[in-house]
Design a protein around this motif. Sequence first.
Motif, PDB file in Angstrom:
ATOM      1  N   GLY A  60       0.836  -1.190   0.000  1.00  0.00           N
ATOM      2  CA  GLY A  60       0.000   0.000   0.000  1.00  0.00           C
ATOM      3  C   GLY A  60       0.868   1.237   0.000  1.00  0.00           C
ATOM      4  N   ALA A  61       0.232   2.396   0.081  1.00  0.00           N
ATOM      5  CA  ALA A  61       0.996   3.646   0.042  1.00  0.00           C
ATOM      6  C   ALA A  61       0.171   4.781   0.631  1.00  0.00           C
ATOM      7  CB  ALA A  61       1.395   3.983  -1.393  1.00  0.00           C
ATOM      8  N   ILE A  62       0.884   5.827   1.047  1.00  0.00           N
ATOM      9  CA  ILE A  62       0.271   7.079   1.462  1.00  0.00           C
ATOM     10  C   ILE A  62       0.688   8.127   0.434  1.00  0.00           C
ATOM     11  CG2 ILE A  62      -0.090   8.672   3.378  1.00  0.00           C
ATOM     12  CD1 ILE A  62       1.425   6.762   5.161  1.00  0.00           C
TER      13      ILE A  62
ATOM     14  N   ALA B   6      -4.123  10.586   0.829  1.00  0.00           N
ATOM     15  CA  ALA B   6      -4.938   9.442   0.432  1.00  0.00           C
ATOM     16  C   ALA B   6      -4.118   8.183   0.711  1.00  0.00           C
ATOM     17  CB  ALA B   6      -5.310   9.522  -1.042  1.00  0.00           C
ATOM     18  N   ILE B   7      -4.732   7.166   1.299  1.00  0.00           N
ATOM     19  CA  ILE B   7      -4.073   5.899   1.572  1.00  0.00           C
ATOM     20  C   ILE B   7      -4.653   4.855   0.631  1.00  0.00           C
ATOM     21  CG2 ILE B   7      -3.541   4.152   3.306  1.00  0.00           C
ATOM     22  CD1 ILE B   7      -3.924   6.230   5.454  1.00  0.00           C
ATOM     23  N   VAL B   8      -3.793   4.178  -0.106  1.00  0.00           N
ATOM     24  CA  VAL B   8      -4.238   3.214  -1.115  1.00  0.00           C
ATOM     25  C   VAL B   8      -3.661   1.836  -0.823  1.00  0.00           C
ATOM     26  CG1 VAL B   8      -4.440   5.030  -2.855  1.00  0.00           C
ATOM     27  CG2 VAL B   8      -2.307   3.738  -2.658  1.00  0.00           C
TER      28      VAL B   8
ATOM     29  N   THR C  96      -3.413  -2.167  -5.183  1.00  0.00           N
ATOM     30  CA  THR C  96      -4.026  -1.940  -6.496  1.00  0.00           C
ATOM     31  C   THR C  96      -4.243  -0.457  -6.770  1.00  0.00           C
ATOM     32  OG1 THR C  96      -6.325  -2.045  -5.697  1.00  0.00           O
ATOM     33  CG2 THR C  96      -5.231  -4.139  -6.241  1.00  0.00           C
ATOM     34  N   ASP C  97      -3.773   0.394  -5.877  1.00  0.00           N
ATOM     35  CA  ASP C  97      -3.908   1.847  -5.971  1.00  0.00           C
ATOM     36  C   ASP C  97      -5.352   2.309  -5.728  1.00  0.00           C
ATOM     37  OD1 ASP C  97      -2.298   4.157  -6.205  1.00  0.00           O
ATOM     38  OD2 ASP C  97      -3.171   4.594  -8.167  1.00  0.00           O
ATOM     39  N   THR C  98      -6.144   1.465  -5.059  1.00  0.00           N
ATOM     40  CA  THR C  98      -7.508   1.826  -4.681  1.00  0.00           C
ATOM     41  C   THR C  98      -7.492   2.488  -3.310  1.00  0.00           C
ATOM     42  OG1 THR C  98      -8.435  -0.040  -5.909  1.00  0.00           O
ATOM     43  CG2 THR C  98      -9.824   0.947  -4.204  1.00  0.00           C
TER      44      THR C  98
ATOM     45  N   HIS D 161     -12.148   3.487   4.960  1.00  0.00           N
ATOM     46  CA  HIS D 161     -13.338   3.292   4.136  1.00  0.00           C
ATOM     47  C   HIS D 161     -13.932   1.891   4.243  1.00  0.00           C
ATOM     48  CE1 HIS D 161     -12.293   7.146   2.712  1.00  0.00           C
ATOM     49  NE2 HIS D 161     -11.465   6.789   1.743  1.00  0.00           N
ATOM     50  N   ARG D 162     -13.122   0.890   4.548  1.00  0.00           N
ATOM     51  CA  ARG D 162     -13.632  -0.478   4.639  1.00  0.00           C
ATOM     52  C   ARG D 162     -12.797  -1.266   5.630  1.00  0.00           C
ATOM     53  NH1 ARG D 162     -10.173  -3.826   1.688  1.00  0.00           N
ATOM     54  NH2 ARG D 162      -8.932  -2.826   0.032  1.00  0.00           N
ATOM     55  N   GLN D 163     -13.292  -2.434   6.015  1.00  0.00           N
ATOM     56  CA  GLN D 163     -12.563  -3.270   6.963  1.00  0.00           C
ATOM     57  C   GLN D 163     -11.260  -3.754   6.328  1.00  0.00           C
ATOM     58  OE1 GLN D 163     -15.171  -6.420   8.318  1.00  0.00           O
ATOM     59  NE2 GLN D 163     -15.954  -5.157   9.982  1.00  0.00           N
ATOM     60  N   LEU D 164     -10.189  -3.696   7.120  1.00  0.00           N
ATOM     61  CA  LEU D 164      -8.876  -4.110   6.654  1.00  0.00           C
ATOM     62  C   LEU D 164      -8.330  -5.209   7.556  1.00  0.00           C
ATOM     63  CD1 LEU D 164      -7.342  -0.550   6.065  1.00  0.00           C
ATOM     64  CD2 LEU D 164      -8.410  -2.041   4.347  1.00  0.00           C
ATOM     65  N   GLN D 165      -7.420  -5.981   7.018  1.00  0.00           N
ATOM     66  CA  GLN D 165      -6.767  -7.042   7.774  1.00  0.00           C
ATOM     67  C   GLN D 165      -5.297  -6.691   7.975  1.00  0.00           C
ATOM     68  OE1 GLN D 165      -8.604  -9.605   8.997  1.00  0.00           O
ATOM     69  NE2 GLN D 165     -10.372  -8.622   8.016  1.00  0.00           N
ATOM     70  N   ASP D 166      -4.685  -7.256   9.015  1.00  0.00           N
ATOM     71  CA  ASP D 166      -3.250  -7.079   9.214  1.00  0.00           C
ATOM     72  C   ASP D 166      -2.475  -7.828   8.143  1.00  0.00           C
ATOM     73  OD1 ASP D 166      -2.741  -5.314  11.277  1.00  0.00           O
ATOM     74  OD2 ASP D 166      -2.999  -6.810  12.838  1.00  0.00           O
ATOM     75  N   PRO D 167      -1.313  -7.310   7.731  1.00  0.00           N
ATOM     76  CA  PRO D 167      -0.602  -6.178   8.338  1.00  0.00           C
ATOM     77  C   PRO D 167      -1.054  -4.802   7.836  1.00  0.00           C
ATOM     78  CG  PRO D 167       0.732  -7.106   6.602  1.00  0.00           C
ATOM     79  CD  PRO D 167      -0.497  -7.984   6.687  1.00  0.00           C
ATOM     80  N   LEU D 168      -1.907  -4.777   6.793  1.00  0.00           N
ATOM     81  CA  LEU D 168      -2.302  -3.492   6.212  1.00  0.00           C
ATOM     82  C   LEU D 168      -3.033  -2.617   7.236  1.00  0.00           C
ATOM     83  CD1 LEU D 168      -2.344  -1.726   3.704  1.00  0.00           C
ATOM     84  CD2 LEU D 168      -4.477  -2.861   3.006  1.00  0.00           C
TER      85      LEU D 168
END
Length: 277
Positions: free
Chosen positions: A199-201, A212-214, A217-219, A247-254
Amino acid sequence: MTTHSNTPAGWYADPQGTPNLLRYWDGAQWTEHTNPGQVPQQQGGSAWELNVSRPADPAKVQHQVQQQAGVAPTGFGGGTLFTEPVLVVNQKAKLIELVNEYSVFDQQGRTLGSVVEIGQSTAKKVLRFVSSVDQFLTHKLEVRDAHGQPQLVLTRPAKLLKSKVLVQRANGEPLGEIVQQNAFGKINFGFMYNGQQIGAIKAENWRAWNFAIVDHTDTEIARITKTWEGLAKTMFTTADNYVLQIHRQLQDPLLSMVVASALTVDTALKQDSRGLG
């Protein structure tokens, strides 16, 4: 603590006697809003600091989220740092700052945790007091839950132009790295896990205030918005305030990387001077 109706609204020692806990009195009754570890006689930080922060007013936190950050009320999460869809990160306002400290709230103004700089030697505090050189030195932050229990340790090693933040669990288990990818223009950071970017900031302006945090997939999966703390604080204190919306539920490590990014963005990009724009 009396509970007569002529007692002004504000934060007071918990009437149930819980140590190191403030509870908000709305002027007529006790509320569910608490703020652990903030009893005035037991403030943390350094004796050299001039701390001018006040315990957070839940109504002001809600205004910060909805009016300043433009985040509409969302469904409630699980009441922890890692289960709420909105985190409000407010740095303690200090005229003189030697130790970074932040409070973390949910969208309703309930305390979720705190972030405290640890491992500061006396020599480093002196250096910070007399110069801005410390922005290039190593900084270590401990992320604690609402009960004061460590959850993450975030280390920003010494830097010249680019920052990197090492993210670990409280037991020392590494979770990944947040790595600055450019030094000029709109600043970007990559979330690195086992050598892969997950991912990225991405800063949305050159001042690096909104991000923006993506995902890979750059979403867009989350957003960090800096909320203006007022002219007086901007000019005379070190405080920075941010709102993280997931914006949505995330899982670790993200998930941990996203939370860590909101809690360290100010330290990772520490500047010599401040602007008003």
